[in-house]
Design an enzyme around this catalytic site. Structure first.
Site, short mmCIF file in Angstrom:
data_model
loop_
_atom_site.label_atom_id
_atom_site.label_comp_id
_atom_site.label_asym_id
_atom_site.label_seq_id
_atom_site.Cartn_x
_atom_site.Cartn_y
_atom_site.Cartn_z
N HIS A 18 2.43 5.98 3.49
CA HIS A 18 3.62 6.23 2.66
C HIS A 18 3.25 6.14 1.19
CE1 HIS A 18 4.00 1.96 1.84
NE2 HIS A 18 4.27 1.65 3.10
N HIS A 21 1.10 3.25 -0.13
CA HIS A 21 -0.34 3.35 0.18
C HIS A 21 -0.97 4.40 -0.72
CE1 HIS A 21 1.31 2.35 4.41
NE2 HIS A 21 0.92 1.23 3.84
N CYS A 126 4.77 -15.01 10.19
CA CYS A 126 5.44 -13.70 10.05
C CYS A 126 4.46 -12.65 10.54
CB CYS A 126 5.84 -13.42 8.60
SG CYS A 126 6.41 -11.70 8.39
N CYS A 129 3.71 -9.81 7.95
CA CYS A 129 2.73 -10.21 6.93
C CYS A 129 1.40 -10.60 7.56
CB CYS A 129 3.18 -11.44 6.14
SG CYS A 129 4.61 -11.25 5.12
N CYS A 144 11.26 -14.48 6.49
CA CYS A 144 10.17 -14.10 5.59
C CYS A 144 10.76 -13.47 4.34
CB CYS A 144 9.25 -13.11 6.30
SG CYS A 144 8.23 -12.18 5.16
N HIS A 147 9.64 -9.54 4.14
CA HIS A 147 10.16 -8.60 5.15
C HIS A 147 11.59 -8.90 5.59
CE1 HIS A 147 5.77 -8.05 5.44
NE2 HIS A 147 6.12 -6.80 5.56
N LYS A 294 10.73 -2.91 -1.91
CA LYS A 294 9.38 -2.48 -1.58
C LYS A 294 9.46 -1.50 -0.42
CE LYS A 294 4.88 -4.14 -0.10
NZ LYS A 294 4.53 -4.24 1.29
N LYS A 297 7.82 0.24 6.28
CA LYS A 297 8.45 0.69 7.50
C LYS A 297 9.54 -0.29 7.91
CE LYS A 297 7.60 2.73 11.89
NZ LYS A 297 6.65 3.37 12.75
N1 MSP Z 1 -3.89 -4.52 5.91
C1 MSP Z 1 -3.49 -5.30 4.79
C2 MSP Z 1 -4.52 -5.28 3.71
C3 MSP Z 1 -5.88 -5.75 4.13
S1 MSP Z 1 -7.03 -5.56 2.86
C4 MSP Z 1 -8.35 -6.40 3.38
C5 MSP Z 1 -2.20 -4.73 4.22
N2 MSP Z 1 -1.93 -3.48 4.55
S2 MSP Z 1 -0.65 -2.66 4.07
O1 MSP Z 1 -0.81 -1.35 4.59
O2 MSP Z 1 0.54 -3.35 4.42
O3 MSP Z 1 -0.66 -2.65 2.53
C6 MSP Z 1 -1.86 -2.48 1.82
C7 MSP Z 1 -1.62 -2.41 0.36
O4 MSP Z 1 -0.77 -1.35 0.04
C8 MSP Z 1 -1.02 -3.70 -0.19
O5 MSP Z 1 -1.78 -4.12 -1.30
C9 MSP Z 1 0.30 -3.32 -0.68
O6 MSP Z 1 0.70 -3.92 -1.85
C10 MSP Z 1 0.10 -1.82 -0.94
N3 MSP Z 1 1.40 -1.26 -0.80
C11 MSP Z 1 2.12 -1.18 0.34
N4 MSP Z 1 3.37 -0.79 -0.01
C12 MSP Z 1 3.47 -0.65 -1.34
C13 MSP Z 1 4.42 -0.24 -2.23
N5 MSP Z 1 5.63 0.10 -1.86
N6 MSP Z 1 4.07 -0.18 -3.55
C14 MSP Z 1 2.81 -0.44 -3.96
N7 MSP Z 1 1.90 -0.84 -3.16
C15 MSP Z 1 2.20 -1.00 -1.84
O7 MSP Z 1 -1.52 -5.42 3.51
#
Ligand code: MSP
Length: 501
Positions: A18, A21, A126, A129, A144, A147, A294, A297
């Site tokens: 999304h 990411h 959680c 998380c 949490c 979430h 934020k 999903k």
């Molecule tokens: N799998 C773990 C990270 C492990 S790294 C050794 C994780 N994954 S995640 O897919 O949930 O998110 C990864 C990163 O994407 C996080 O740093 C998170 O902040 C970033 N983002 C996820 N959603 C986001 C937004 N809506 N805005 C900005 N960054 C976001 O956490």
């Protein structure tokens, strides 16, 4: 040539990629491209986080075996990054054998150092998380805060990493490495966590099977964060290719603000325990919010980045996420904001400058670009733009870097308006103004290439420059006077057609 090893977080394969990411990955890509431009040897890593309770739960819900489930989702990330022009040099999946070998090695080193011990864990967890919480870290005792969902109660025998032993070593290390975390206020958050006291964290689970078994006690699988963090070293050969690992480590991490604790507290302590160097640096981004929340999903407000590129193009989307929000702060995504930025900065500024320059050169200079003048008033604007762009990228502030680069576009448009070459008779006066504008466009193409690679190459070619803009090297390629003159200038299709919303 210095080596620059840069990583993004690895993303959970519980959902398709999304906007959040894409945001982190695009910042990483632009930074990697910038470092290639300044002549660094770059290794840019991204990948997917595929073990743990959360992935297991999603696989169960989909009625699939976890491996089958992750094999379906992981390619969606690789494909999305290819479509967004991401130039990662490697893509690690934590289910790969090279990763598992490195995780086993890291676990064993920490265990041999006496920093991993068996104990009983009782407490709240959680799953979204993949994190343990104490009561005072939860709302109403069991919600949490990230979430807004209920935590679960676990009681089981776990191995613990003795993080509590590392408080002083971490504080000393950060003291000796000021500025390791940017922006500074995010670094202060990490220091606050360390000063607040560190509790040991569980590094294994017995109730879960979907993970990497501990080498000395295979009833347990490694905690997903221990497994995931290790990707940064396993991908470059820790546990499989020591020479390659030594050539690249320590690296630099781009992370979101929600994973500071894991990256800036757990991770350097794990590395210290294993006798490895902590990372060379961290750049911490805020969240890209949708309607103040934020995107995730779990909250159901997911924006698909691949749909946005249908409207504003890959470069339009990359430019928006890089330019709109100062890195480190939260940003609010809106469709109007996306289109507004596109129209003002790309269509009206860059696109319009290129179009008017090509038109006037076509009409008044026989379609051949004149050489710039040495004492152009634009030379100073260019020098300032270059210097500020370099400074901003070195601080991982893409929005400031782009604003600095765009200041040269604005100055060039203003220069044209002041001289109105379209009204003048062909001759040396017009040639001087147009040569200077072409030189400014050449410099802009180089400076903007990490953010808008396709448009930068198009500008480069249309003003008659040979080869790939990405082969240029900063700062030599951006000093005033590099446009040779004498090449055909091509008008072509509008680079960024205006979008009427
Ligand atoms: N799998 C773990 C990270 C492990 S790294 C050794 C994780 N994954 S995640 O897919 O949930 O998110 C990864 C990163 O994407 C996080 O740093 C998170 O902040 C970033 N983002 C996820 N959603 C986001 C937004 N809506 N805005 C900005 N960054 C976001 O956490």
């Amino acid at each position: 040539m210095s080596r620059y090893y840069l990583t993004t977080p690895i993303y959970y394969v519980t959902a398709r990629p999304h906007l959040g990411h894409a945001y982190t990955t695009i910042v990483g890509d632009a930074l990697a491209r910038w470092h290639r431009l300044i002549g660094d040897e770059v290794h840019f890593l991204t990948g997917t986080d595929e073990h743990g309770q959360k992935v297991q739960d999603y696989a169960d819900a989909a009625g699939k075996a976890p491996q089958e489930f992750v094999d379906e989702i992981a390619p969606l990330y690789a494909d999305a990054w290819a479509r967004l022009g991401i130039t990662n040099d490697d893509f690690i999946r934590t289910t790969e054998e090279r990763h598992k070998a490195g995780v086993r090695e890291l676990l064993q080193r920490c265990y041999d150092a006496g920093d991993i011990e068996l104990d009983v864990y009782k407490g709240k967890y959680c799953v979204a998380c993949e994190e343990y919480y104490t009561d005072d870290e939860l709302d109403d005792g069991d919600l949490c805060r990230i979430h807004k969902r209920k935590v679960e109660y676990y009681e089981e025998e776990n191995y613990f990493f003795r993080l509590s032993r590392f408080q002083q070593r971490l504080l000393d290390w950060y003291d000796a490495h000021p500025g390791a975390i940017v922006p500074e206020f995010r670094g202060n958050e990490a220091l606050g966590l360390i000063r607040g006291g560190l509790r040991d964290f569980s590094v294994s689970r017995t109730s879960l099977k979907w993970g990497i078994p501990l080498p000395w006690d295979t009833k347990h699988v490694a905690y997903v964060w221990f497994d995931a963090l290790a990707n940064y070293i396993t991908a470059i050969g820790y546990g499989t290719d020591r020479a390659n690992f030594d050539g690249w480590w320590p690296g630099r991490h781009l992370i979101g603000k929600d994973i500071i604790r894991h990256h800036c507290v757990y991770w350097p302590a794990m590395l210290m325990s294993a006798g490895l160097e902590p990372p060379a640096g961290w750049a911490v981004g805020g969240w890209l919010l949708v309607g103040g929340e934020k995107m995730s999903k779990t909250s159901g407000n997911v924006v698909n980045p691949l749909e946005l590129i249908d409207t504003v193009g890959v470069d339009g989307f990359r430019y928006y996420v890089l330019a709109e929000t100062p890195y480190g702060q939260d940003g609010d995504f809106t469709y109007e904001g996306l289109v507004g930025r596109y129209n003002s900065d790309l269509a009206n500024n860059l696109g319009n400058l290129l179009a008017r320059v090509a038109t006037v050169v076509g009409k008044k200079c026989g379609g051949v670009g004149p050489a710039p003048t040495a004492d152009s008033p634009l030379a100073e604007a260019a020098a300032t733009a270059v210097q500020q762009t370099i400074a901003a990228w070195s601080e991982v502030q893409p929005s400031r870097a782009l604003d600095a680069t765009w200041s040269l576009i604005r100055a060039t448009n203003a220069h044209l308006e002041a001289h109105e070459p379209w009204k003048a008779e062909p001759g040396p006066g017009v040639d001087a103004v147009m040569g200077d504008a072409l030189e400014a466009l050449r410099i802009v193409a180089v400076l903007a290439s990490p953010a808008v690679p396709t448009a930068a190459q198009a500008v480069w070619e249309r003003i008659g420059m040979p080869g790939a803009v990405t082969d240029q090297r900063v700062p030599d390629a951006v000093s005033w006077g590099g446009y040779p003159g004498g090449s055909p200038v091509v008008k072509g299709e509008s680079l960024f057609p205006r979008i009427t919303a």
